[in-house]
Scaffold this active site. Structure first.
Site, PDB file in Angstrom:
ATOM      1  N   THR A   1      54.572  66.512  27.703  1.00 62.10           N
ATOM      2  CA  THR A   1      53.190  66.598  28.281  1.00 62.10           C
ATOM      3  C   THR A   1      52.091  66.285  27.224  1.00 62.10           C
ATOM      4  OG1 THR A   1      53.405  68.963  27.404  1.00 62.10           O
ATOM      5  CG2 THR A   1      53.914  68.668  29.877  1.00 62.10           C
TER       6      THR A   1
ATOM      7  N   VAL B   1      51.622  61.406  23.456  1.00 64.53           N
ATOM      8  CA  VAL B   1      52.501  60.355  23.359  1.00 64.53           C
ATOM      9  C   VAL B   1      53.878  60.378  24.063  1.00 64.53           C
ATOM     10  CG1 VAL B   1      54.565  59.624  21.670  1.00 64.53           C
ATOM     11  CG2 VAL B   1      52.376  60.114  20.503  1.00 64.53           C
TER      12      VAL B   1
ATOM     13  N   ARG C   1      62.805  60.531   8.798  1.00 64.50           N
ATOM     14  CA  ARG C   1      62.416  59.015   8.458  1.00 64.50           C
ATOM     15  C   ARG C   1      62.952  58.712   7.161  1.00 64.50           C
ATOM     16  NH1 ARG C   1      55.968  59.702  10.024  1.00 64.50           N
ATOM     17  NH2 ARG C   1      56.482  59.648  12.295  1.00 64.50           N
TER      18      ARG C   1
ATOM     19  N   CYS D   1      52.613  56.125  12.501  1.00 66.72           N
ATOM     20  CA  CYS D   1      51.852  55.149  13.515  1.00 66.72           C
ATOM     21  C   CYS D   1      51.119  54.147  12.529  1.00 66.72           C
ATOM     22  CB  CYS D   1      50.910  55.749  14.422  1.00 66.72           C
ATOM     23  SG  CYS D   1      49.878  57.103  13.229  1.00 66.72           S
TER      24      CYS D   1
ATOM     25  N   GLN E   1      41.841  55.725  10.801  1.00 69.30           N
ATOM     26  CA  GLN E   1      42.547  56.311  11.919  1.00 69.30           C
ATOM     27  C   GLN E   1      41.920  57.193  12.968  1.00 69.30           C
ATOM     28  OE1 GLN E   1      46.069  56.498   8.222  1.00 69.30           O
ATOM     29  NE2 GLN E   1      46.629  57.760  10.376  1.00 69.30           N
TER      30      GLN E   1
ATOM     31  N   GLY F   1      45.751  60.448  16.727  1.00 67.06           N
ATOM     32  CA  GLY F   1      46.674  60.725  15.634  1.00 67.06           C
ATOM     33  C   GLY F   1      46.874  62.002  15.324  1.00 67.06           C
TER      34      GLY F   1
ATOM     35  N   LYS G   1      53.626  58.630   2.916  1.00 67.80           N
ATOM     36  CA  LYS G   1      54.498  58.040   4.197  1.00 67.80           C
ATOM     37  C   LYS G   1      54.304  56.575   4.231  1.00 67.80           C
ATOM     38  CE  LYS G   1      53.791  62.210   7.345  1.00 67.80           C
ATOM     39  NZ  LYS G   1      52.986  62.490   8.506  1.00 67.80           N
TER      40      LYS G   1
ATOM     41  N   HIS H   1      44.163  52.833  15.731  1.00 66.53           N
ATOM     42  CA  HIS H   1      44.002  52.501  14.406  1.00 66.53           C
ATOM     43  C   HIS H   1      43.490  51.285  13.868  1.00 66.53           C
ATOM     44  CE1 HIS H   1      45.581  56.636  14.549  1.00 66.53           C
ATOM     45  NE2 HIS H   1      46.701  56.510  13.743  1.00 66.53           N
TER      46      HIS H   1
END
Length: 341
Positions: free
Chosen positions: A11, A14, A101, A132, A159, A163, A216, A244
């Site tokens: 929901t 993304v 990650r 992203c 950005q 996001g 990141k 972005h």
């Protein structure tokens, strides 16, 4: 024969995009499940624009056995708790959060950049989707790195508020409305006013003065592309709803001209080069919304360093930066390992 696919966090911004892209790309599915928190359990959600409605299922009670792939977009907390359960049941997890990650046993994948790395998924049955801002940048860097070997990258990001999720988009809308009618503006999601402003702060601050978003970008680029690349990032939130943008300064080991770079980028997978040196001959965020490409414009030589280039990079962060990349990973997984459909 198709796959059974679960979309976790269905929901959210993304999650909805994931459902839409699965339908759009005709991903071979026998069944799709919308898996959510208890707040959304029982509500219905449409699978893209297909008209097909499915009921949301509670993640706390979801039985992962018999499901082939789970696309997770529910944040680090649910990924930490439920991804291992899904993986242990034989369901391959593609996770959009930052939690896995940098795990050395979890491949971090952008299919146009490092498809071979996906072969390592069997160690944990989990595959990570990058940040992203990282995803679109490495799509742009990869063909140039292959051609002239990148030494150093300095990137400044612009950005969009999407996001930060639906709350970020709502805050930009509400603050913009408030300013127009003269109401007071109170930041809640962001640390300062976002409407008609820019904020040089995304995620938490770290000991060296950088933010976690900047960290990141650096560590993920090294893992995906090349650990030898030196990199500095400044990540900025701007009052744009979706899309972005990045200004990327690149220093290479070998000589490469702007013309050579344009020729390389024009033919590279996942890239659309729009680079006319005239008014409007470049791409801005509003033009990339709903598209899967990474757009490159304003390719030029940097005279301040040997073998330097500068370019402008724009992409829909909800698509290539998240949902589309996850579905592309699923497609790659199917081609290389699962081979259904």
């Amino acid at each position: 024969m198709g796959y059974r696919v679960a979309v976790v966090g269905a929901t959210g911004n993304v999650g909805r995009e994931m459902l839409a892209i699965l339908a759009e790309r005709k991903f071979p599915m026998d069944e799709v499940a919308a898996v959510t928190s208890s707040r959304s359990t029982g509500s219905e959600i449409e699978v893209g624009d297909t008209g097909k409605m499915i009921k949301c299922k509670n993640i706390e009670h979801f039985d992962w056995s018999g499901w082939d792939i789970a696309l997770f977009s529910a944040g680090s907390g649910p990924a930490k708790e439920y991804a291992p359960k899904a993986a242990a049941a034989g369901c391959i997890v593609i996770d959009n959060s930052s939690y896995y990650r940098m795990d050395p046993d979890v491949p971090l994948i952008v299919p146009e950049v490092n498809p071979d790395a996906i072969d390592g998924y069997k160690k944990r049955n989990i595959i990570a989707n990058p940040n992203c801002s990282t995803a679109q940048m490495v799509v742009a860097l990869k063909p140039l790195h292959d051609a002239a070997k990148i030494k150093r990258v300095v990137v400044s990001t612009y950005q969009s508020v999407s996001g930060a999720g639906k709350q970020g988009m709502d805050e930009l809308f509400e603050q913009s409305r408030a300013i127009f009618v003269g109401d007071p503006v109170e930041p809640t999601k962001f640390t300062k006013q976002i409407a008609f402003n820019v904020i040089p702060h995304i995620d938490v601050f770290m000991d060296d003065g950088s933010t976690k978003e900047e960290w990141k970008m650096v560590v993920e680029t090294k893992k995906i592309l090349d650990p030898k690349i030196k990199m500095s990032a400044t990540c900025v939130r701007v009052p744009v709803f979706v899309g972005h943008s990045e200004a990327i300064n690149i220093e290479f080991e070998n000589d490469i001209s702007a013309k050579e770079a344009q020729d390389i980028l024009r033919e590279a997978p996942g890239i659309m080069l729009i680079d006319k040196r005239e008014d409007g001959g470049y791409v801005t965020p509003v033009e990339c919304v709903g598209d899967g490409a990474t757009y490159i414009s304003r390719v030029r030589e940097d005279p301040t360093v040997d073998n330097g280039l500068v370019l402008w990079c724009v992409s829909d962060n909800l698509r290539k930066g998240a949902a589309l990349n996850a579905v592309q990973i699923a497609e790659l997984l199917g081609r290389r390992h699962l081979q259904k459909g």
